[in-house]
Motif scaffolding. Structure first.
Motif, PDB file in Angstrom:
ATOM      1  N   THR A  38       0.833  -1.203   0.000  1.00  0.00           N
ATOM      2  CA  THR A  38       0.000   0.000   0.000  1.00  0.00           C
ATOM      3  C   THR A  38       0.866   1.251   0.000  1.00  0.00           C
ATOM      4  OG1 THR A  38      -1.788  -1.124   1.185  1.00  0.00           O
ATOM      5  CG2 THR A  38      -1.777   1.280   1.257  1.00  0.00           C
ATOM      6  N   MET A  39       1.855   1.281   0.875  1.00  0.00           N
ATOM      7  CA  MET A  39       2.744   2.441   0.946  1.00  0.00           C
ATOM      8  C   MET A  39       3.518   2.634  -0.362  1.00  0.00           C
ATOM      9  SD  MET A  39       2.225   3.824   3.865  1.00  0.00           S
ATOM     10  CE  MET A  39       0.516   3.346   3.561  1.00  0.00           C
ATOM     11  N   ALA A  40       3.897   1.527  -1.000  1.00  0.00           N
ATOM     12  CA  ALA A  40       4.631   1.635  -2.265  1.00  0.00           C
ATOM     13  C   ALA A  40       3.756   2.243  -3.353  1.00  0.00           C
ATOM     14  CB  ALA A  40       5.122   0.249  -2.687  1.00  0.00           C
ATOM     15  N   PHE A  41       2.498   1.832  -3.405  1.00  0.00           N
ATOM     16  CA  PHE A  41       1.594   2.385  -4.422  1.00  0.00           C
ATOM     17  C   PHE A  41       1.247   3.849  -4.122  1.00  0.00           C
ATOM     18  CE2 PHE A  41       0.466  -2.136  -5.413  1.00  0.00           C
ATOM     19  CZ  PHE A  41       0.853  -2.097  -6.740  1.00  0.00           C
ATOM     20  N   VAL A  42       1.134   4.200  -2.843  1.00  0.00           N
ATOM     21  CA  VAL A  42       0.907   5.603  -2.490  1.00  0.00           C
ATOM     22  C   VAL A  42       2.094   6.452  -2.944  1.00  0.00           C
ATOM     23  CG1 VAL A  42       0.710   7.229  -0.562  1.00  0.00           C
ATOM     24  CG2 VAL A  42      -0.653   5.140  -0.564  1.00  0.00           C
ATOM     25  N   ALA A  43       3.303   5.926  -2.751  1.00  0.00           N
ATOM     26  CA  ALA A  43       4.498   6.648  -3.205  1.00  0.00           C
ATOM     27  C   ALA A  43       4.482   6.824  -4.719  1.00  0.00           C
ATOM     28  CB  ALA A  43       5.756   5.894  -2.774  1.00  0.00           C
ATOM     29  N   LEU A  44       3.907   5.862  -5.433  1.00  0.00           N
ATOM     30  CA  LEU A  44       3.826   5.951  -6.895  1.00  0.00           C
ATOM     31  C   LEU A  44       2.990   7.146  -7.341  1.00  0.00           C
ATOM     32  CD1 LEU A  44       4.513   4.501  -9.597  1.00  0.00           C
ATOM     33  CD2 LEU A  44       2.342   3.274  -9.347  1.00  0.00           C
ATOM     34  N   THR A  45       1.986   7.512  -6.543  1.00  0.00           N
ATOM     35  CA  THR A  45       1.124   8.637  -6.919  1.00  0.00           C
ATOM     36  C   THR A  45       1.849   9.975  -6.840  1.00  0.00           C
ATOM     37  OG1 THR A  45       0.259   8.962  -4.659  1.00  0.00           O
ATOM     38  CG2 THR A  45      -0.897   7.378  -6.066  1.00  0.00           C
ATOM     39  N   LEU A  46       3.023  10.003  -6.232  1.00  0.00           N
ATOM     40  CA  LEU A  46       3.773  11.255  -6.145  1.00  0.00           C
ATOM     41  C   LEU A  46       4.426  11.615  -7.475  1.00  0.00           C
ATOM     42  CD1 LEU A  46       5.539  10.744  -2.685  1.00  0.00           C
ATOM     43  CD2 LEU A  46       3.466  12.062  -3.170  1.00  0.00           C
ATOM     44  N   ILE A  47       4.600  10.637  -8.353  1.00  0.00           N
ATOM     45  CA  ILE A  47       5.303  10.870  -9.619  1.00  0.00           C
ATOM     46  C   ILE A  47       4.636  11.944 -10.477  1.00  0.00           C
ATOM     47  CG2 ILE A  47       6.002   9.799 -11.800  1.00  0.00           C
ATOM     48  CD1 ILE A  47       6.467   7.203 -10.275  1.00  0.00           C
ATOM     49  N   PRO A  48       3.303  11.907 -10.664  1.00  0.00           N
ATOM     50  CA  PRO A  48       2.691  12.919 -11.548  1.00  0.00           C
ATOM     51  C   PRO A  48       2.735  14.341 -11.012  1.00  0.00           C
ATOM     52  CG  PRO A  48       1.262  10.997 -11.317  1.00  0.00           C
ATOM     53  CD  PRO A  48       2.330  10.886 -10.277  1.00  0.00           C
TER      54      PRO A  48
ATOM     55  N   SER B 292      -4.721   0.751  -6.716  1.00  0.00           N
ATOM     56  CA  SER B 292      -3.904  -0.387  -6.280  1.00  0.00           C
ATOM     57  C   SER B 292      -3.623  -0.297  -4.788  1.00  0.00           C
ATOM     58  CB  SER B 292      -2.589  -0.413  -7.071  1.00  0.00           C
ATOM     59  OG  SER B 292      -2.821  -0.633  -8.445  1.00  0.00           O
ATOM     60  N   ALA B 293      -3.366   0.934  -4.303  1.00  0.00           N
ATOM     61  CA  ALA B 293      -3.153   1.126  -2.869  1.00  0.00           C
ATOM     62  C   ALA B 293      -4.413   0.786  -2.078  1.00  0.00           C
ATOM     63  CB  ALA B 293      -2.733   2.569  -2.594  1.00  0.00           C
ATOM     64  N   ALA B 294      -5.575   1.162  -2.616  1.00  0.00           N
ATOM     65  CA  ALA B 294      -6.836   0.863  -1.936  1.00  0.00           C
ATOM     66  C   ALA B 294      -7.079  -0.642  -1.869  1.00  0.00           C
ATOM     67  CB  ALA B 294      -7.989   1.556  -2.659  1.00  0.00           C
ATOM     68  N   ILE B 295      -6.792  -1.342  -2.952  1.00  0.00           N
ATOM     69  CA  ILE B 295      -6.979  -2.796  -2.965  1.00  0.00           C
ATOM     70  C   ILE B 295      -6.039  -3.470  -1.969  1.00  0.00           C
ATOM     71  CG2 ILE B 295      -6.698  -4.873  -4.377  1.00  0.00           C
ATOM     72  CD1 ILE B 295      -7.595  -3.171  -6.789  1.00  0.00           C
ATOM     73  N   CYS B 296      -4.800  -3.042  -1.955  1.00  0.00           N
ATOM     74  CA  CYS B 296      -3.836  -3.617  -1.008  1.00  0.00           C
ATOM     75  C   CYS B 296      -4.236  -3.322   0.440  1.00  0.00           C
ATOM     76  CB  CYS B 296      -2.437  -3.078  -1.291  1.00  0.00           C
ATOM     77  SG  CYS B 296      -1.703  -3.701  -2.818  1.00  0.00           S
ATOM     78  N   ALA B 297      -4.748  -2.120   0.686  1.00  0.00           N
ATOM     79  CA  ALA B 297      -5.190  -1.772   2.033  1.00  0.00           C
ATOM     80  C   ALA B 297      -6.365  -2.648   2.461  1.00  0.00           C
ATOM     81  CB  ALA B 297      -5.585  -0.296   2.084  1.00  0.00           C
ATOM     82  N   PHE B 298      -7.258  -2.926   1.529  1.00  0.00           N
ATOM     83  CA  PHE B 298      -8.398  -3.797   1.824  1.00  0.00           C
ATOM     84  C   PHE B 298      -7.926  -5.204   2.169  1.00  0.00           C
ATOM     85  CE2 PHE B 298     -11.446  -6.976   0.275  1.00  0.00           C
ATOM     86  CZ  PHE B 298     -12.543  -6.656   1.070  1.00  0.00           C
ATOM     87  N   ILE B 299      -7.014  -5.744   1.369  1.00  0.00           N
ATOM     88  CA  ILE B 299      -6.510  -7.099   1.618  1.00  0.00           C
ATOM     89  C   ILE B 299      -5.747  -7.155   2.937  1.00  0.00           C
ATOM     90  CG2 ILE B 299      -4.966  -8.901   0.760  1.00  0.00           C
ATOM     91  CD1 ILE B 299      -5.596  -7.938  -2.075  1.00  0.00           C
ATOM     92  N   ALA B 300      -5.016  -6.082   3.254  1.00  0.00           N
ATOM     93  CA  ALA B 300      -4.257  -6.055   4.506  1.00  0.00           C
ATOM     94  C   ALA B 300      -5.162  -6.137   5.725  1.00  0.00           C
ATOM     95  CB  ALA B 300      -3.406  -4.790   4.573  1.00  0.00           C
ATOM     96  N   ALA B 301      -6.382  -5.628   5.615  1.00  0.00           N
ATOM     97  CA  ALA B 301      -7.306  -5.623   6.748  1.00  0.00           C
ATOM     98  C   ALA B 301      -8.071  -6.932   6.906  1.00  0.00           C
ATOM     99  CB  ALA B 301      -8.292  -4.473   6.610  1.00  0.00           C
ATOM    100  N   LEU B 302      -8.035  -7.798   5.907  1.00  0.00           N
ATOM    101  CA  LEU B 302      -8.750  -9.076   5.999  1.00  0.00           C
ATOM    102  C   LEU B 302      -8.250  -9.899   7.178  1.00  0.00           C
ATOM    103  CD1 LEU B 302      -8.917 -10.083   2.219  1.00  0.00           C
ATOM    104  CD2 LEU B 302     -10.749  -9.139   3.630  1.00  0.00           C
ATOM    105  N   PRO B 303      -9.112 -10.631   7.859  1.00  0.00           N
ATOM    106  CA  PRO B 303     -10.481 -11.018   7.462  1.00  0.00           C
ATOM    107  C   PRO B 303     -11.582 -10.021   7.858  1.00  0.00           C
ATOM    108  CG  PRO B 303      -9.880 -12.168   9.444  1.00  0.00           C
ATOM    109  CD  PRO B 303      -8.679 -11.345   9.050  1.00  0.00           C
ATOM    110  N   ASN B 304     -11.212  -8.850   8.380  1.00  0.00           N
ATOM    111  CA  ASN B 304     -12.216  -7.854   8.766  1.00  0.00           C
ATOM    112  C   ASN B 304     -12.614  -7.051   7.529  1.00  0.00           C
ATOM    113  OD1 ASN B 304     -13.701  -5.708   9.879  1.00  0.00           O
ATOM    114  ND2 ASN B 304     -12.611  -5.893  11.823  1.00  0.00           N
ATOM    115  N   ILE B 305     -13.722  -7.448   6.901  1.00  0.00           N
ATOM    116  CA  ILE B 305     -14.135  -6.829   5.647  1.00  0.00           C
ATOM    117  C   ILE B 305     -14.569  -5.380   5.838  1.00  0.00           C
ATOM    118  CG2 ILE B 305     -15.829  -6.918   3.768  1.00  0.00           C
ATOM    119  CD1 ILE B 305     -15.831  -9.934   4.013  1.00  0.00           C
ATOM    120  N   SER B 306     -15.323  -5.114   6.913  1.00  0.00           N
ATOM    121  CA  SER B 306     -15.803  -3.746   7.130  1.00  0.00           C
ATOM    122  C   SER B 306     -14.643  -2.775   7.324  1.00  0.00           C
ATOM    123  CB  SER B 306     -16.739  -3.697   8.346  1.00  0.00           C
ATOM    124  OG  SER B 306     -16.073  -4.144   9.521  1.00  0.00           O
TER     125      SER B 306
END
Length: 223
Positions: free
Chosen positions: A30-40, A60-74
């Protein structure tokens, strides 16, 4: 003390890696994808390519953040939503990266806005009065929440003072400026002005109108 803190943090990371290795892995992703958004940001390259990089990194960062929180879907949905929201804010206020269909959505227009004679002049050459007053609605909502939290919820007095700030200082400054430039009330944005009046119980409106009246009596500045 600092050494002990580092040891505790290291132990916490080691325990997390042992119990929920996917959380640590996808948090780093997640942090890596957030860093990617700094490029533009600040780039003068192809805008279409910048949008692909920025939103590719954001979602991509949002998807990774969601997976990191599993099994807590909410929790995962909340974190993913916050991730998109927090990255969309700077894109809206500081770039031209948000594009829906053929329409670019940004606080500042890409081209200079035409000034009109009906009191709806933009606040700056690239920021319309409509956007400024919808932003004011958002600010007043925050102020109203803080005031209600103090009056009804028993929150600290600082919350009430913060809400009162949103109800008084911005309208005074804006009203004074609109009056000095001989603009109509709220520069013709009466829908937003009405919503703000209800949300602030009239406090915002009184401050704005008083300041606007004072501004009208001042010497008109050159623009």
């Amino acid at each position: 003390m600092a050494i002990e803190t580092v040891r505790v943090d290291a132990q916490g990371l080691a325990q997390l890696a042992a119990e929920r290795p996917h959380t640590l892995i996808f948090y780093v992703a997640t942090m890596a994808f957030v860093a990617l958004t700094l490029i533009p940001h600040g780039s003068r390259g192809d805008l279409s390519r910048q949008r692909k990089i920025y939103w590719g990194g954001t979602f991509s960062a949002a998807i990774c953040a969601f997976i990191a929180a599993l099994p807590n879907i909410s929790t995962g949905l909340i974190v993913a939503g916050l991730c998109v929201f927090c990255l969309a804010l700077p894109a809206y206020f500081g770039t031209q990266l948000i594009k829906i269909g053929d329409r670019v959505v940004a606080f500042e227009s890409a081209a200079a806005l035409p000034a009109t004679a009906d009191g709806r002049d933009p606040y700056t050459p690239r920021v319309s009065a409509s956007k400024v007053w919808w932003l004011a609605v958002f600010g007043v909502v925050i102020g109203a929440v803080n005031v209600l939290g103090y009056v009804i919820g028993g929150d600290p007095v600082a919350y009430g003072l913060l809400g009162l700030f949103f109800f008084t200082v911005p309208p005074a400054v804006t009203g004074l400026g609109d009056g000095r430039y001989r603009q109509r009330v709220a520069r013709g944005q009466y829908l937003q002005f009405g919503i703000i009046t209800m949300l602030s119980a009239g406090i915002f409106t009184v401050c704005y109108l008083v300041a606007h009246s004072v501004g009208l009596r001042m010497r008109q500045p050159s623009r």
